[in-house]
Design an enzyme around this catalytic site. Structure first.
Site, mmCIF file in Angstrom:
data_model
loop_
_atom_site.group_PDB
_atom_site.id
_atom_site.type_symbol
_atom_site.label_atom_id
_atom_site.label_comp_id
_atom_site.label_asym_id
_atom_site.label_seq_id
_atom_site.Cartn_x
_atom_site.Cartn_y
_atom_site.Cartn_z
ATOM 1 C CG ASP A 138 -31.545 -12.293 18.621
ATOM 2 O OD1 ASP A 138 -31.908 -12.592 19.772
ATOM 3 O OD2 ASP A 138 -31.215 -13.131 17.767
ATOM 4 C CB CYS B 241 -38.535 -11.494 19.021
ATOM 5 S SG CYS B 241 -39.296 -9.868 18.722
ATOM 6 C CG ASP B 242 -34.639 -12.996 16.276
ATOM 7 O OD1 ASP B 242 -35.590 -12.212 16.167
ATOM 8 O OD2 ASP B 242 -33.566 -12.809 15.712
ATOM 9 C CE LYS B 243 -31.796 -16.854 18.181
ATOM 10 N NZ LYS B 243 -32.204 -15.508 17.809
ATOM 11 C CB CYS C 61 -37.054 -5.907 13.152
ATOM 12 S SG CYS C 61 -36.446 -5.265 14.725
ATOM 13 C CD GLU D 291 -28.846 -13.084 15.330
ATOM 14 O OE1 GLU D 291 -29.791 -13.827 15.043
ATOM 15 O OE2 GLU D 291 -28.967 -11.852 15.506
ATOM 16 C CB SER E 153 -28.991 -10.544 12.245
ATOM 17 O OG SER E 153 -30.241 -9.964 11.983
#
Length: 558
Positions: free
Chosen positions: A78, A119-121, A191, A443, A469
Site C-alpha cells: 500500500d 501486509c495489508d490486504k 511497517c 487510502e 491507511s
C-alpha cells in the site's frame, strides 16, 4: 484424506504421474498433502523474506509427517501504491487473493493449509480463504519491521509521509528529508506501527487462527523462524484432530477480535476487513457491534501513529497475550474459545503465563481512554455510518464545527493542502473515493499526512467516503456511507457548508436545511469517471458499501 481425490486409486494413475514429475516419491505422495500459500515477492518489504518463513513452515510440516506443496499469491504494498492509480487496486486484491486460494485448494485438494501473509490486504484475504474452504489451516505472518531512526529518536514510514509537508513549509531541508527516507524503514517486515498489516496480524491471534506471537515477533528475529516451524507442525495436529477454521471461529471469536482491536487502537481498515472475514463463516459483524464494544473496552495501547511505541516495544511488553491478560482482568474476553494450538484461549494464556511486562506500553492499570481506539459516527452526513480512529485524534479536534472544502478526488485535494489554501478550522471533504466511486476505496494517507506536515493536525479535519491507511492520524473520518457515487449525502456538500463533528457523541452532521438538500438532490448529476480497467469496472459493479465490509454482492436469484 481429502488429497485422495487427486492421488489414490486406479483412475488417479495419471495424477500420480504428474506428482512424480514434481520429484515426489511414493512415500511423500502417501502422506497428507499440505498447501503452503506463500505471498513472497521482491516488491513488498513485508514480503521480501517470506521464502525464509516458508522454508521453516515446510520443515515443520515434514517433521510432523506431511508433504508440503507451496504456491504463490499476489501482494500489493500500500505504501508504494499510495497517491497514484495503483491504490485503486489495493482493496480489490483482497477478494482476488481469497478467490485464487480457493481455486488452487479446490483444483488440488490439499488435506490442510498454511497461509503465509504479511501486509495489508493479504492477511484478510487469506483469513477469508481459510474460513471459506474450512479445511484444517493455520496462519503465520512474516512479522513486523523494526522501527527506524530519526532526528527525534525512532521513526517509521509515516514520518516520511508527514515530512513531505514539513519540507514544503521549510521546517526541514532536502538533506534531512533524504536522511529520513533512508533510515525510517530499516529492515524487512510489515511497517513498524499499528498500521493495517500489523493490526490484522495481531487480531489473527485473538480470532484463534494464528499462534501466540504471530502479530508482534519482529521479522528479523530467529523466534519468527521458530514460530513458522511450529506452525508447520501445528497444522498436522489440526489435521489429525480434524479441527477446522469454523470450529475455531464463532460468535465469541468475533467479540474477542473486536475487543482486542479497540484495546490496541488498531487501523480503521479493520472495520472493513473483520466483517469480510467473518462473513465467510456466516457470522455478522455490523458497525453497531464495533461501536458497542468500543464503548466498553479501554484503549490500553498507543502505538505509532497514535503514540511513540512500535510493534517491537509491544512484543517486549508481553505481546498480544499481555494485552489479553489485561482484558481478562476486566472480564472482557471469552476464554473458552478454541484456537489453532488445539487449546482454548484461556489455556493458552495460562500456559504462556501471560502478563503485562511494561505498563508504559500496555496500560493495564491506567488506560489511555475508557473507550476503544475506533468510534462509529452517524448523522445527516453519514446515515449508514463513518469510522474514525479516535485514539489518534488530538483532544482539540474531538469536537469541531467548520466550513467544508470540497474535492471530488484525492488528486484535487493534495495541491490545495500543500499549497496553503486549506486554512485552520476548515473541514476537507474528499468524495467519489468509495468502493464504487473510486473505484477501489483508495487510502487517503497522503492528504492526512500533508495536513499533519503542514502543521494543521489540531485545526483541520478530513472527511471522505474513501478510507485511510492504518498510519493515518488526526481528525480523519472515513468510510462515509452511503458513498457519493451511491447518492449519499456527501455528494450534496458544497464549499462553505457547515459540518459538525462530535466524536464523543458519535455525531457527523451536515448543517444544511433539509429543504436545501432536497433541491440539491433533485439537481444532482453524478460526475462521469472513465474507468479504463476491466477489473475495476467489474469491481465497481459488484462491490457493496464500506458499511458492509466492501464485500461482493450476492448474485441475483441466490
Amino acid at each position: 484424506m481429502r488429497s485422495a481425490l487427486m492421488k489414490s486409486g486406479l483412475e488417479k494413475a495419471p495424477h500420480r504421474s504428474l506428482l512424480y514429475a514434481l520429484g515426489l516419491t511414493r512415500e511423500e505422495m502417501e502422506r497428507p498433502l499440505i498447501g503452503v500459500v506463500n505471498s513472497a515477492n521482491e516488491v513488498v518489504p513485508g514480503h521480501i523474506h517470506l521464502n525464509t518463513i516458508a522454508e521453516a513452515v515446510k520443515a515443520g510440516i515434514r517433521a510432523a509427517g506431511g508433504t508440503p506443496l507451496m504456491f504463490p499469491v499476489i501482494g500489493v504494498c500500500d505504501g508504494l501504491a499510495m497517491n497514484h492509480d495503483g491504490m485503486h487496486f489495493s482493496l480489490v486484491s483482497r477478494e482476488i487473493i481469497a478467490d485464487s486460494i480457493e481455486i488452487m485448494a479446490t483444483a488440488h485438494p490439499f488435506d490442510a493449509m498454511v497461509m503465509i501473509p504479511n501486509c495489508d490486504k493479504i492477511v484478510p484475504g487469506m483469513l477469508m480463504a481459510m474460513l471459506r474452504l474450512n479445511i484444517p489451516s493455520i496462519l503465520i505472518s512474516g512479522g513486523p519491521m523494526l522501527a527506524g531512526t530519526g532526528p527525534d529518536g525512532h521513526s517509521d514510514l509515516i514520518d516520511v509521509f508527514e515530512a513531505v509537508g514539513k519540507r514544503r513549509r521549510g521546517v526541514i531541508d532536502d538533506e534531512a528529508l533524504e536522511e529520513l527516507e533512508q533510515s525510517a524503514c530499516p529492515s524487512c517486515g510489515s511497517c513498524s506501527g499499528m498500521f493495517t498489516a500489523n493490526s490484522m496480524n495481531c487480531l489473527s491471534e485473538s480470532i484463534g487462527l494464528a499462534l501466540p506471537g504471530n502479530g508482534t515477533i519482529p521479522a528479523v528475529m530467529s523466534r519468527r523462524v521458530r514460530l513458522a516451524k511450529t506452525a508447520g507442525m501445528r497444522v498436522m495436529d489440526l489435521l489429525d484432530k480434524n479441527i477446522r477454521p469454523r470450529d475455531i471461529v464463532t460468535a465469541k471469536s468475533v467479540e474477542n477480535a473486536v475487543t482486542l482491536d479497540m484495546a490496541l487502537g488498531c487501523s480503521t481498515n479493520t472495520v472493513l476487513h473483520l466483517p469480510a472475514v467473518f462473513a465467510e463463516a456466516k457470522l455478522p459483524l455490523t458497525l453497531d457491534i464495533f461501536d458497542a464494544i468500543s464503548r466498553r473496552t479501554p484503549n490500553l495501547c498507543k502505538l505509532s501513529p497514535a503514540g511513540h511505541h512500535y510493534l517491537e516495544d509491544l512484543d517486549r511488553a508481553g505481546g498480544i497475550p499481555g494485552v489479553m491478560s489485561a482484558l481478562v482482568k476486566r472480564d472482557l474476553l471469552h476464554l473458552d474459545v478454541m484456537t489453532v494450538t488445539g487449546k482454548t484461549l484461556g489455556e493458552n494464556l495460562k500456559d504462556l503465563k501471560a502478563r503485562v511486562k511494561n505498563p508504559d506500553v500496555i496500560r493495564d492499570e491506567k488506560p489511555y481512554a475508557e473507550q476503544g481506539g475506533i468510534a462509529i459516527l452517524r448523522g445527516s452526513l453519514a446515515p449508514d455510518g463513518a469510522v474514525v480512529k479516535q485514539s489518534a485524534v488530538a483532544p482539540a479536534m474531538m469536537r469541531h464545527t467548520g466550513p467544508a472544502r470540497v474535492f471530488d478526488s484525492e488528486e484535487l485535494a493534495n495541491p490545495a493542502i500543500l499549497g496553503g489554501s486549506v486554512k485552520p478550522g476548515d473541514i476537507v471533504v474528499i468524495r467519489y473515493e468509495g468502493p464504487q466511486g473510486g473505484p477501489g476505496m483508495r487510502e487517503m494517507l497522503s492528504p492526512t499526512s500533508n495536513v499533519m506536515g503542514m502543521g494543521l493536525g489540531e485545526s483541520v479535519a478530513l472527511i471522505t467516503d474513501g478510507r485511510f491507511s492504518g498510519g493515518t492520524r488526526g481528525a480523519a473520518i472515513g468510510h462515509v456511507s452511503p458513498e457519493a457515487a451511491d447518492g449519499g449525502p456527501i455528494a450534496l456538500v458544497k464549499d462553505g457548508d457547515t459540518i459538525e463533528i462530535d466524536i464523543p457523541a458519535r455525531k457527523l452532521n451536515l448543517l444544511v436545511p433539509e429543504e436545501e438538500l432536497a433541491k440539491r438532490r433533485a439537481a444532482l448529476v453524478q460526475p462521469h469517471k472513465e474507468i479504463a480497467s476491466p477489473l475495476l469496472r467489474r469491481y465497481a459493479a459488484q462491490v457493496k458499501s464500506a458499511a458492509q465490509g466492501a464485500i461482493y454482492k450476492e448474485p441475483a436469484g441466490r
